[in-house]
Design an enzyme around this catalytic site. Structure first.
Site, PDB file in Angstrom:
ATOM      1  N   ASN A  16       0.861  -1.192   0.000  1.00 53.86           N
ATOM      2  CA  ASN A  16       0.000   0.000   0.000  1.00 53.86           C
ATOM      3  C   ASN A  16       0.891   1.234   0.000  1.00 53.86           C
ATOM      4  O   ASN A  16       1.493   1.566   1.015  1.00 53.86           O
ATOM      5  CB  ASN A  16      -0.902  -0.007   1.242  1.00 53.86           C
ATOM      6  CG  ASN A  16      -1.696   1.278   1.367  1.00 53.86           C
ATOM      7  OD1 ASN A  16      -1.874   2.005   0.384  1.00 53.86           O
ATOM      8  ND2 ASN A  16      -2.187   1.557   2.570  1.00 53.86           N
ATOM      9  N   TRP A  17       0.918   1.902  -1.122  1.00 50.60           N
ATOM     10  CA  TRP A  17       1.810   3.067  -1.251  1.00 50.60           C
ATOM     11  C   TRP A  17       1.231   4.339  -0.660  1.00 50.60           C
ATOM     12  O   TRP A  17       1.910   5.369  -0.662  1.00 50.60           O
ATOM     13  CB  TRP A  17       2.143   3.307  -2.725  1.00 50.60           C
ATOM     14  CG  TRP A  17       3.125   2.334  -3.289  1.00 50.60           C
ATOM     15  CD1 TRP A  17       3.737   1.309  -2.635  1.00 50.60           C
ATOM     16  CD2 TRP A  17       3.624   2.309  -4.622  1.00 50.60           C
ATOM     17  NE1 TRP A  17       4.586   0.640  -3.476  1.00 50.60           N
ATOM     18  CE2 TRP A  17       4.529   1.245  -4.710  1.00 50.60           C
ATOM     19  CE3 TRP A  17       3.373   3.078  -5.761  1.00 50.60           C
ATOM     20  CZ2 TRP A  17       5.208   0.925  -5.892  1.00 50.60           C
ATOM     21  CZ3 TRP A  17       4.044   2.773  -6.938  1.00 50.60           C
ATOM     22  CH2 TRP A  17       4.951   1.705  -6.991  1.00 50.60           C
ATOM     23  N   LYS A  18      -0.016   4.291  -0.254  1.00 52.61           N
ATOM     24  CA  LYS A  18      -0.661   5.497   0.287  1.00 52.61           C
ATOM     25  C   LYS A  18      -0.442   6.667  -0.692  1.00 52.61           C
ATOM     26  O   LYS A  18      -0.468   6.465  -1.898  1.00 52.61           O
ATOM     27  CB  LYS A  18      -0.126   5.807   1.686  1.00 52.61           C
ATOM     28  CG  LYS A  18      -0.089   4.567   2.581  1.00 52.61           C
ATOM     29  CD  LYS A  18       0.281   4.859   3.997  1.00 52.61           C
ATOM     30  CE  LYS A  18       0.541   3.575   4.743  1.00 52.61           C
ATOM     31  NZ  LYS A  18       0.018   3.576   6.094  1.00 52.61           N
ATOM     32  N   HIS A 102      -9.532   1.078   4.251  1.00 46.33           N
ATOM     33  CA  HIS A 102      -8.285   1.246   5.016  1.00 46.33           C
ATOM     34  C   HIS A 102      -8.564   2.175   6.198  1.00 46.33           C
ATOM     35  O   HIS A 102      -9.352   3.116   6.082  1.00 46.33           O
ATOM     36  CB  HIS A 102      -7.194   1.826   4.117  1.00 46.33           C
ATOM     37  CG  HIS A 102      -5.841   1.769   4.754  1.00 46.33           C
ATOM     38  ND1 HIS A 102      -5.441   2.704   5.682  1.00 46.33           N
ATOM     39  CD2 HIS A 102      -4.819   0.895   4.629  1.00 46.33           C
ATOM     40  CE1 HIS A 102      -4.203   2.396   6.091  1.00 46.33           C
ATOM     41  NE2 HIS A 102      -3.821   1.295   5.472  1.00 46.33           N
ATOM     42  N   GLU A 104      -6.981   4.547   7.393  1.00 49.61           N
ATOM     43  CA  GLU A 104      -6.734   5.979   7.129  1.00 49.61           C
ATOM     44  C   GLU A 104      -7.932   6.607   6.418  1.00 49.61           C
ATOM     45  O   GLU A 104      -8.258   7.772   6.636  1.00 49.61           O
ATOM     46  CB  GLU A 104      -5.434   6.140   6.323  1.00 49.61           C
ATOM     47  CG  GLU A 104      -4.215   5.850   7.200  1.00 49.61           C
ATOM     48  CD  GLU A 104      -2.991   5.378   6.452  1.00 49.61           C
ATOM     49  OE1 GLU A 104      -2.935   5.499   5.218  1.00 49.61           O
ATOM     50  OE2 GLU A 104      -2.070   4.880   7.124  1.00 49.61           O
ATOM     51  N   GLU A 174      -5.717  -5.291  10.176  1.00 48.01           N
ATOM     52  CA  GLU A 174      -4.698  -4.278  10.441  1.00 48.01           C
ATOM     53  C   GLU A 174      -5.000  -3.580  11.762  1.00 48.01           C
ATOM     54  O   GLU A 174      -5.825  -2.639  11.794  1.00 48.01           O
ATOM     55  CB  GLU A 174      -4.680  -3.234   9.323  1.00 48.01           C
ATOM     56  CG  GLU A 174      -4.362  -3.811   7.962  1.00 48.01           C
ATOM     57  CD  GLU A 174      -3.697  -2.766   7.084  1.00 48.01           C
ATOM     58  OE1 GLU A 174      -2.566  -3.002   6.656  1.00 48.01           O
ATOM     59  OE2 GLU A 174      -4.296  -1.717   6.836  1.00 48.01           O
ATOM     60  N   GLY A 180       2.108   1.960  10.605  1.00 47.50           N
ATOM     61  CA  GLY A 180       3.050   3.077  10.505  1.00 47.50           C
ATOM     62  C   GLY A 180       3.706   3.466  11.812  1.00 47.50           C
ATOM     63  O   GLY A 180       4.305   4.537  11.915  1.00 47.50           O
ATOM     64  N   SER A 219       3.161  -2.462  10.235  1.00 48.14           N
ATOM     65  CA  SER A 219       4.610  -2.440  10.493  1.00 48.14           C
ATOM     66  C   SER A 219       5.316  -3.743  10.098  1.00 48.14           C
ATOM     67  O   SER A 219       6.281  -4.148  10.759  1.00 48.14           O
ATOM     68  CB  SER A 219       4.893  -2.084  11.954  1.00 48.14           C
ATOM     69  OG  SER A 219       4.444  -0.770  12.238  1.00 48.14           O
ATOM     70  N   GLY A 240       2.785  -1.258   4.241  1.00 45.22           N
ATOM     71  CA  GLY A 240       2.855   0.158   3.912  1.00 45.22           C
ATOM     72  C   GLY A 240       4.289   0.586   3.667  1.00 45.22           C
ATOM     73  O   GLY A 240       4.846   0.401   2.580  1.00 45.22           O
ATOM     74  N   GLY A 241       4.912   1.143   4.680  1.00 52.04           N
ATOM     75  CA  GLY A 241       6.247   1.736   4.548  1.00 52.04           C
ATOM     76  C   GLY A 241       7.267   0.846   3.855  1.00 52.04           C
ATOM     77  O   GLY A 241       8.030   1.307   2.989  1.00 52.04           O
TER      78      GLY A 241
HETATM   79  C1  PEP Z   1      -0.791  -0.008   5.717  1.00 46.10           C
HETATM   80  O1  PEP Z   1      -0.675   1.090   5.184  1.00 46.10           O
HETATM   81  O2  PEP Z   1      -1.775  -0.703   5.480  1.00 46.10           O
HETATM   82  C2  PEP Z   1       0.257  -0.467   6.630  1.00 46.10           C
HETATM   83  C3  PEP Z   1       0.121  -1.633   7.193  1.00 46.10           C
HETATM   84  O3  PEP Z   1       1.331   0.396   6.830  1.00 46.10           O
HETATM   85  P1  PEP Z   1       2.729   0.026   7.556  1.00 46.10           P
HETATM   86  O4  PEP Z   1       3.198  -1.280   6.984  1.00 46.10           O
HETATM   87  O5  PEP Z   1       3.624   1.162   7.226  1.00 46.10           O
HETATM   88  O6  PEP Z   1       2.434  -0.099   9.017  1.00 46.10           O
END
Ligand code: PEP
Length: 260
Positions: A16-18, A102, A104, A174, A180, A219, A240-241
């Site tokens: 997920n590049w957001k 999601h 966010e 999640e 994050g 994470s 994500g990251g």
């Molecule tokens: C996400 O954006 O769904 C996510 C899990 O981010 P991260 O891996 O950065 O926690």
């Protein structure tokens, strides 16, 4: 995909590049990723760029094993919904599916379970694979409300999905406190929550519960991926990251392939 998990569920690693990466950056990423993932088998790999980059990424990934997902979608076929993107628009671009719900979007854009009730079947009807995100806040976990929250989200958001199509949905568990933050769920926490989500699907259909892929997200990094992806009910990860760099996304996908 050449092999799959013992239950027949091929793990999925989705990045997920957001709101990161321009079109040019997205194209450069795909050029770097494709040679890295070409030798992996037994795992599905996807990336979820911004709407603006979808066409370029689909074109760059054509003929490869890389799947492309959007990060959101409206439920209507068309209409007066300024700023939104419809299921047929995504299908025309040629994406595999879309993230829905999601945390966010739930937090910053008032995405509701009522809307998700419409979005999940609308994606399936358009031939798109939904990745439905669910998960509890830190406060809900501390108050012992994790199962209540998951039950509410899973039951509400999947309510209008035909039972025989439940297995076509991917669910991403999640925990919001892990997204994050660098605070990853323990293997026990991840397994327990994901087995619970599977049991909720099982309340509607034991057969579909065995088909449905449930990812862990929060994470995930190359350093912790192997332990999480080896858990019996974990069918991959929403990342994500660590998905913003081809090497780390590949390392996580390799861990999923090794665990399958
Ligand atoms: C996400 O954006 O769904 C996510 C899990 O981010 P991260 O891996 O950065 O926690």
């Amino acid at each position: 995909m050449s092999s799959s998990a013992p239950q027949g569920r091929t793990p999925l690693i989705a990045g997920n590049w957001k709101m990161f990466k321009t079109v040019a950056e997205a194209e450069a990423f795909v050029a770097g990723l494709l040679p890295e993932i070409s030798s992996l088998s037994g795992v599905d790999v996807g990336i979820c760029p911004s709407f603006l980059s979808l066409q370029a990424v689909v074109d760059s990934a054509r003929g490869s094993r890389l799947e492309v997902y959007a990060q959101n979608m409206h439920y209507a076929q068309d209409g007066a919904f300024t700023g939104e993107v419809s299921p047929p628009m995504l299908a025309e671009v040629g994406v595999t599916g879309t993230i829905l719900g999601h945390s966010e979007r739930r937090e910053h854009f008032a995405e509701s379970d009522r809307t998700l009730q419409l979005k999940v079947p609308a994606a399936l009807d358009a031939g798109l694979r939904p990745i439905l995100c669910v998960g509890e806040t830190e406060e809900e976990r501390e108050q012992g409300d994790t199962e209540r929250k998951l039950r509410h989200q899973v039951q509400e958001d999947l309510m209008k999905v035909e039972t025989e199509r439940l297995g076509d949905v991917v669910i991403a568990y999640e925990p919001i406190w892990a997204i994050g933050t660098g605070k990853v769920a323990t293997p026990d926490q991840a397994q327990e929550a994901i087995a619970f989500v599977r049991a909720l699907v099982g309340d509607r259909s034991p057969e579909q519960a065995q088909r449905v892929r449930i990812l862990y997200g929060g994470s995930v990094k190359p350093e912790n991926a192997a332990e999480l992806l080896a858990l019996p009910d974990v069918d991959g990860a929403l990342v994500g990251g660590a998905s913003l760099e081809p090497r780390s996304l590949t390392a996580i996908a390799a861990a999923a392939a090794a665990a399958a």
